[in-house]
Design a protein around this motif. Structure first.
Motif, PDB file in Angstrom:
ATOM      1  N   LEU A 170       0.829  -1.213   0.000  1.00  0.00           N
ATOM      2  CA  LEU A 170       0.000   0.000   0.000  1.00  0.00           C
ATOM      3  C   LEU A 170       0.861   1.259   0.000  1.00  0.00           C
ATOM      4  O   LEU A 170       0.556   2.230  -0.712  1.00  0.00           O
ATOM      5  N   ILE A 171       1.930   1.262   0.755  1.00  0.00           N
ATOM      6  CA  ILE A 171       2.835   2.413   0.779  1.00  0.00           C
ATOM      7  C   ILE A 171       3.477   2.627  -0.588  1.00  0.00           C
ATOM      8  O   ILE A 171       3.538   3.756  -1.092  1.00  0.00           O
ATOM      9  N   VAL A 172       3.921   1.545  -1.210  1.00  0.00           N
ATOM     10  CA  VAL A 172       4.511   1.654  -2.553  1.00  0.00           C
ATOM     11  C   VAL A 172       3.464   2.159  -3.551  1.00  0.00           C
ATOM     12  O   VAL A 172       3.762   2.999  -4.405  1.00  0.00           O
ATOM     13  N   ALA A 173       2.218   1.674  -3.422  1.00  0.00           N
ATOM     14  CA  ALA A 173       1.136   2.163  -4.285  1.00  0.00           C
ATOM     15  C   ALA A 173       0.953   3.665  -4.108  1.00  0.00           C
ATOM     16  O   ALA A 173       0.762   4.397  -5.086  1.00  0.00           O
ATOM     17  N   GLY A 174       1.021   4.141  -2.869  1.00  0.00           N
ATOM     18  CA  GLY A 174       0.910   5.572  -2.602  1.00  0.00           C
ATOM     19  C   GLY A 174       2.050   6.364  -3.207  1.00  0.00           C
ATOM     20  O   GLY A 174       1.852   7.475  -3.709  1.00  0.00           O
ATOM     21  N   LEU A 175       3.248   5.791  -3.190  1.00  0.00           N
ATOM     22  CA  LEU A 175       4.396   6.469  -3.800  1.00  0.00           C
ATOM     23  C   LEU A 175       4.231   6.566  -5.312  1.00  0.00           C
ATOM     24  O   LEU A 175       4.601   7.577  -5.924  1.00  0.00           O
ATOM     25  N   PHE A 176       3.664   5.523  -5.927  1.00  0.00           N
ATOM     26  CA  PHE A 176       3.385   5.599  -7.355  1.00  0.00           C
ATOM     27  C   PHE A 176       2.279   6.612  -7.650  1.00  0.00           C
ATOM     28  O   PHE A 176       2.246   7.202  -8.727  1.00  0.00           O
ATOM     29  N   SER A 210       0.211   1.955  -9.599  1.00  0.00           N
ATOM     30  CA  SER A 210      -0.416   2.385  -8.360  1.00  0.00           C
ATOM     31  C   SER A 210      -1.767   1.700  -8.155  1.00  0.00           C
ATOM     32  O   SER A 210      -2.056   1.180  -7.064  1.00  0.00           O
ATOM     33  N   MET A 211      -2.588   1.683  -9.176  1.00  0.00           N
ATOM     34  CA  MET A 211      -3.906   1.047  -9.060  1.00  0.00           C
ATOM     35  C   MET A 211      -3.792  -0.460  -8.858  1.00  0.00           C
ATOM     36  O   MET A 211      -4.542  -1.050  -8.077  1.00  0.00           O
ATOM     37  N   GLY A 212      -2.852  -1.081  -9.553  1.00  0.00           N
ATOM     38  CA  GLY A 212      -2.655  -2.518  -9.389  1.00  0.00           C
ATOM     39  C   GLY A 212      -2.221  -2.880  -7.979  1.00  0.00           C
ATOM     40  O   GLY A 212      -2.721  -3.848  -7.386  1.00  0.00           O
ATOM     41  N   LEU A 213      -1.311  -2.098  -7.424  1.00  0.00           N
ATOM     42  CA  LEU A 213      -0.852  -2.362  -6.053  1.00  0.00           C
ATOM     43  C   LEU A 213      -1.948  -2.060  -5.038  1.00  0.00           C
ATOM     44  O   LEU A 213      -2.087  -2.775  -4.036  1.00  0.00           O
ATOM     45  N   LEU A 214      -2.734  -1.016  -5.288  1.00  0.00           N
ATOM     46  CA  LEU A 214      -3.859  -0.729  -4.399  1.00  0.00           C
ATOM     47  C   LEU A 214      -4.851  -1.889  -4.410  1.00  0.00           C
ATOM     48  O   LEU A 214      -5.323  -2.319  -3.354  1.00  0.00           O
TER      49      LEU A 214
END
Length: 109
Positions: A6-12, A45-49
């Motif tokens: 989730l944190i990586v998704a937020g960074l993207f 980002s959407m994929g990781l979310l």
């Protein structure tokens, strides 16, 4: 592990917002490269979310994701795009960071 995703998704999310800002400022082939960065960052980002919400509550995950994106985008704006630094901007970014930490602390996962 899903909190890290989730944190990586937020960074993207910060990445796609920043690329969008550069698309607005550029033209020609450079604009298309920034737009490609926007599309790639948005997709990742959407994929990781989506992956993170398989085990985290959607409300918490979405709030944290948008919070990371908002804080990161404001910081990039200040550091890269020379946006103004005011007391109120810092105050509200700080309260947003505290809110994100609070959501993580009270999450049952």
């Amino acid at each position: 592990m899903n909190w890290i995703i989730l944190i990586v998704a937020g960074l993207f999310e910060v990445g796609f917002a920043s690329c969008l800002g550069k698309v607005r400022e550029t033209s020609g082939s450079e604009m298309y490269w920034w737009f490609a960065g926007f599309i790639v960052s948005l997709t990742v980002s959407m994929g990781l979310l989506l992956k993170a919400t398989q085990t985290l509550p959607i409300g918490t995950a979405y709030a944290v994701w948008t919070g990371i994106g908002a804080v990161g985008t404001v910081l990039v704006g200040i550091l890269v795009f020379k946006d103004p630094v005011t007391f109120w901007r810092i105050f509200f970014i700080t309260t947003l960071i505290l809110s994100i930490a609070g959501l993580k602390a009270v999450s049952s996962h």
